[in-house]
Design an enzyme around this catalytic site. Structure first.
Site, PDB file in Angstrom:
ATOM      1  N   GLY A  54     -22.340 121.918  64.774  1.00  0.00           N
ATOM      2  CA  GLY A  54     -22.083 120.617  64.163  1.00  0.00           C
ATOM      3  C   GLY A  54     -21.656 120.782  62.714  1.00  0.00           C
ATOM      4  O   GLY A  54     -22.021 121.774  62.069  1.00  0.00           O
ATOM      5  N   GLN A  59     -20.218 118.511  54.187  1.00  0.00           N
ATOM      6  CA  GLN A  59     -20.244 119.975  54.146  1.00  0.00           C
ATOM      7  C   GLN A  59     -18.875 120.590  53.854  1.00  0.00           C
ATOM      8  O   GLN A  59     -18.765 121.793  53.619  1.00  0.00           O
ATOM      9  CB  GLN A  59     -20.778 120.525  55.469  1.00  0.00           C
ATOM     10  CG  GLN A  59     -22.208 120.106  55.745  1.00  0.00           C
ATOM     11  CD  GLN A  59     -22.679 120.645  57.072  1.00  0.00           C
ATOM     12  OE1 GLN A  59     -22.432 120.050  58.111  1.00  0.00           O
ATOM     13  NE2 GLN A  59     -23.329 121.811  57.053  1.00  0.00           N
ATOM     14  N   CYS A 102     -28.356 125.673  59.232  1.00  0.00           N
ATOM     15  CA  CYS A 102     -27.313 124.813  58.693  1.00  0.00           C
ATOM     16  C   CYS A 102     -26.242 125.671  58.024  1.00  0.00           C
ATOM     17  O   CYS A 102     -26.573 126.606  57.302  1.00  0.00           O
ATOM     18  CB  CYS A 102     -27.946 123.864  57.674  1.00  0.00           C
ATOM     19  SG  CYS A 102     -26.758 122.762  56.895  1.00  0.00           S
ATOM     20  N   LEU A 103     -24.973 125.329  58.269  1.00  0.00           N
ATOM     21  CA  LEU A 103     -23.884 126.119  57.680  1.00  0.00           C
ATOM     22  C   LEU A 103     -23.874 126.024  56.159  1.00  0.00           C
ATOM     23  O   LEU A 103     -23.302 126.879  55.492  1.00  0.00           O
ATOM     24  CB  LEU A 103     -22.532 125.686  58.248  1.00  0.00           C
ATOM     25  CG  LEU A 103     -22.337 125.888  59.754  1.00  0.00           C
ATOM     26  CD1 LEU A 103     -20.928 125.507  60.166  1.00  0.00           C
ATOM     27  CD2 LEU A 103     -22.652 127.311  60.170  1.00  0.00           C
ATOM     28  N   HIS A 144     -29.457 115.712  62.645  1.00  0.00           N
ATOM     29  CA  HIS A 144     -29.209 116.667  61.549  1.00  0.00           C
ATOM     30  C   HIS A 144     -27.924 116.289  60.801  1.00  0.00           C
ATOM     31  O   HIS A 144     -27.902 116.249  59.569  1.00  0.00           O
ATOM     32  CB  HIS A 144     -29.107 118.082  62.144  1.00  0.00           C
ATOM     33  CG  HIS A 144     -28.789 119.166  61.160  1.00  0.00           C
ATOM     34  ND1 HIS A 144     -29.649 120.207  60.871  1.00  0.00           N
ATOM     35  CD2 HIS A 144     -27.681 119.388  60.396  1.00  0.00           C
ATOM     36  CE1 HIS A 144     -29.089 121.000  59.957  1.00  0.00           C
ATOM     37  NE2 HIS A 144     -27.891 120.536  59.664  1.00  0.00           N
ATOM     38  N   GLU A 145     -26.863 115.999  61.565  1.00  0.00           N
ATOM     39  CA  GLU A 145     -25.569 115.680  60.938  1.00  0.00           C
ATOM     40  C   GLU A 145     -25.610 114.314  60.239  1.00  0.00           C
ATOM     41  O   GLU A 145     -25.043 114.152  59.165  1.00  0.00           O
ATOM     42  CB  GLU A 145     -24.426 115.720  61.965  1.00  0.00           C
ATOM     43  CG  GLU A 145     -24.231 117.067  62.670  1.00  0.00           C
ATOM     44  CD  GLU A 145     -24.148 118.259  61.728  1.00  0.00           C
ATOM     45  OE1 GLU A 145     -23.668 118.101  60.593  1.00  0.00           O
ATOM     46  OE2 GLU A 145     -24.579 119.356  62.138  1.00  0.00           O
ATOM     47  N   HIS A 148     -26.951 114.612  56.869  1.00  0.00           N
ATOM     48  CA  HIS A 148     -25.965 115.100  55.886  1.00  0.00           C
ATOM     49  C   HIS A 148     -25.222 113.933  55.240  1.00  0.00           C
ATOM     50  O   HIS A 148     -24.985 113.926  54.040  1.00  0.00           O
ATOM     51  CB  HIS A 148     -24.937 116.012  56.554  1.00  0.00           C
ATOM     52  CG  HIS A 148     -25.368 117.448  56.643  1.00  0.00           C
ATOM     53  ND1 HIS A 148     -25.655 118.213  55.539  1.00  0.00           N
ATOM     54  CD2 HIS A 148     -25.537 118.273  57.712  1.00  0.00           C
ATOM     55  CE1 HIS A 148     -25.995 119.436  55.920  1.00  0.00           C
ATOM     56  NE2 HIS A 148     -25.936 119.504  57.241  1.00  0.00           N
TER      57      HIS A 148
HETATM   58 ZN    ZN Z   1     -26.345 121.136  58.380  1.00  0.00          ZN
END
Ligand code: ZN
Length: 204
Positions: A54, A59, A102-103, A144-145, A148
């Protein structure tokens, strides 16, 4: 013609903690245009390159309420690609703990408690309303997204002991960012904010 883009053609890049855009509350998308489609494609490509499932607009330093998910993390599984524009959770039930990463926070993994099921509303890029009940990994990824887009990171949800255990990694990332700022390799906060406002005017 292939849809894949070389890195040099890209307009987006992944940003990492503690970049200020990760703490920015993204704004609803009001205009879907060709450029937004390009952003979405690039977001998928960046996500696959980093083995993510995701990726939210914050991000990649964009101020829009949109994220992409592909639970397979496999670029050949185009049919599994999901795009959520202006997503919202309208109902939650249950709770469940599982490990997340998480990226934007490389090398951090920790247990996070989330709702087990969520009823969601969002729009596809073609303007169709999505009204789904999600469970399992998709429910977790969605939450989670969505976090963000509200400037919230999964490390904000940790128990005190888990929080303590990831602290050294966060401090290293904070130190790296401060160094990049002092060397002029990262943009100062005013510049970051001014750019986000400009992008908002274009599409929200
Ligand atoms: Zn993340």
């Amino acid at each position: 013609m292939t849809q894949e883009m070389s890195e040099s053609q890209r307009t987006l890049r992944l940003i990492q903690y503690p970049h200020p855009t990760l703490r920015y509350k993204a704004k609803p998308v009001r205009k879907v245009d060709f450029e937004l489609f390009t952003f979405i494609r690039e977001m998928f490509d960046l996500m696959y390159e980093h083995n993510g499932i995701g990726l939210a607009a914050n991000q990649v330093d964009l101020p829009y309420r949109l994220f992409v998910i592909n639970l397979t993390a496999d670029p050949s599984e185009r049919g599994e690609e999901l795009v959520f524009i202006n997503p919202e959770i309208v109902r939650r039930s249950g709770s469940e703990e599982a490990e997340e990463g998480c990226l934007s926070l490389p090398d951090v993994r920790a247990m996070v408690r989330r709702s087990k099921e969520v009823q969601i509303v969002a729009y596809t890029p073609s303007g169709d309303e999505i009204n789904w009940r999600l469970s399992g990994l998709l429910a977790r990824a969605f939450q989670h997204e969505l976090d963000h887009l509200n400037g919230v990171l999964f490390v904000d949800h940790l128990s005190p002991s888990e929080s303590l255990s990831v602290r050294p990694i966060l401090q290293d990332l904070e130190k790296e960012y401060a160094e990049a700022l002092s060397k002029g390799q990262a943009r100062p906060l005013e510049d970051v904010m001014a750019r986000l406002k400009e992008l908002e005017v274009a599409r929200t």
